[in-house]
Design a protein around this motif. Structure first.
Motif, PDB file in Angstrom:
ATOM      1  N   TRP A  44       0.923  -1.417   0.048  1.00  0.00           N
ATOM      2  CA  TRP A  44      -0.121  -0.049   0.161  1.00  0.00           C
ATOM      3  C   TRP A  44       0.866   1.235   0.079  1.00  0.00           C
ATOM      4  N   PHE A  48       0.395   4.991  -2.033  1.00  0.00           N
ATOM      5  CA  PHE A  48       0.493   6.218  -1.531  1.00  0.00           C
ATOM      6  C   PHE A  48       1.441   6.936  -2.117  1.00  0.00           C
ATOM      7  N   TYR A  51      -0.196   8.189  -4.960  1.00  0.00           N
ATOM      8  CA  TYR A  51      -1.184   9.349  -4.717  1.00  0.00           C
ATOM      9  C   TYR A  51      -0.292  10.574  -4.376  1.00  0.00           C
ATOM     10  N   ARG A 135      -0.023  11.935   7.849  1.00  0.00           N
ATOM     11  CA  ARG A 135      -1.315  12.311   8.375  1.00  0.00           C
ATOM     12  C   ARG A 135      -1.583  13.490   8.195  1.00  0.00           C
ATOM     13  N   LEU A 138      -2.550  14.772   4.894  1.00  0.00           N
ATOM     14  CA  LEU A 138      -3.821  14.350   4.745  1.00  0.00           C
ATOM     15  C   LEU A 138      -5.111  15.254   5.217  1.00  0.00           C
ATOM     16  N   THR A 169      -8.875  10.321   3.441  1.00  0.00           N
ATOM     17  CA  THR A 169      -8.055  10.947   4.765  1.00  0.00           C
ATOM     18  C   THR A 169      -8.254   9.997   5.846  1.00  0.00           C
ATOM     19  N   TRP A 172      -6.380   6.449   5.011  1.00  0.00           N
ATOM     20  CA  TRP A 172      -4.878   6.315   4.908  1.00  0.00           C
ATOM     21  C   TRP A 172      -4.402   6.855   6.515  1.00  0.00           C
ATOM     22  N   ASN A 173      -5.027   7.690   7.235  1.00  0.00           N
ATOM     23  CA  ASN A 173      -4.755   7.836   8.646  1.00  0.00           C
ATOM     24  C   ASN A 173      -4.746   6.265   9.349  1.00  0.00           C
ATOM     25  N   TYR A 175      -4.486   3.402   7.910  1.00  0.00           N
ATOM     26  CA  TYR A 175      -3.353   2.555   7.453  1.00  0.00           C
ATOM     27  C   TYR A 175      -1.919   3.080   8.023  1.00  0.00           C
TER      28      TYR A 175
END
Length: 188
Positions: A44, A48, A51, A135, A138, A169, A172-173, A175
């Motif tokens: 992952w 990112f 991204y 984080r 995001l 958001t 991903w936070n 993760y």
């Protein structure tokens, strides 16, 4: 004997289990020596990275676009007379918010650009502060989307964009806070 693999219990030259430190305690799951640890920028983390590069591309495209829009709004008479009506019609969509929206979006794109460059440096040097900064990026991105919602009259696409950004958001936070790969990779 290789330290990367567990001892073979069928090997006649192998001593019986006597509670060595590398052996699992009773009731514990034995370590899986055949599987490499989750470390690195794969999985992952690769998603990112895509991204982040997409965010860089968008920033590099939108910054000149907003500068051009601000230039056109400040100098509407630079176009020939036959194009003047089209330019005025295109600029009238934003009413009086064009200058404030363009300024806000220009500042937001600049902030995102700087944060993404910092994030990429932290990512490729595998600094311990990368997950925290990711984080933060995001959350700042979500805050900028919400602020845009209050500057411009909301549309259906803006609401869906805000919901989509909030979901991304959140995911991903989660993760970055729970991933074993993140914990094993960013240790410097």
């Amino acid at each position: 004997m290789n330290n990367n693999f567990p001892p073979n219990p069928n090997d006649p030259g192998q001593p019986p289990f006597n509670g060595q430190p590398n052996e699992p305690r009773p009731g514990q799951q034995p370590p899986d020596y055949n599987r490499p640890p989750l470390v690195g920028l794969g999985g992952w983390m690769a998603v990112f990275q895509v991204y982040m590069y997409w965010g860089l591309f968008v920033s590099f495209v939108t910054i000149p676009a907003y500068i051009f829009i601000m230039f056109i709004a400040a100098n509407p008479d630079i176009f020939p007379a036959d194009m003047q009506a089209e330019v005025n019609r295109a600029l009238s969509v934003y009413d009086t918010n064009l200058q404030s929206l363009s300024s806000f979006e220009l500042v937001a794109a600049g902030i995102k650009l700087v944060l993404l460059i910092i994030l990429l440096v932290l990512l490729y040097t595998r600094k311990r502060s990368f997950p925290r900064m990711a984080r933060l990026y995001l959350l700042i991105n979500l805050a900028l989307v919400v602020l845009t919602f209050f500057i411009v009259p909301p549309t259906v696409s803006m609401v869906s964009s805000m919901i989509w950004t909030a979901v991304i958001t959140l995911l991903w936070n989660l993760y970055f806070s729970r991933s074993v790969r993140v914990r094993n990779t960013f240790i410097r």
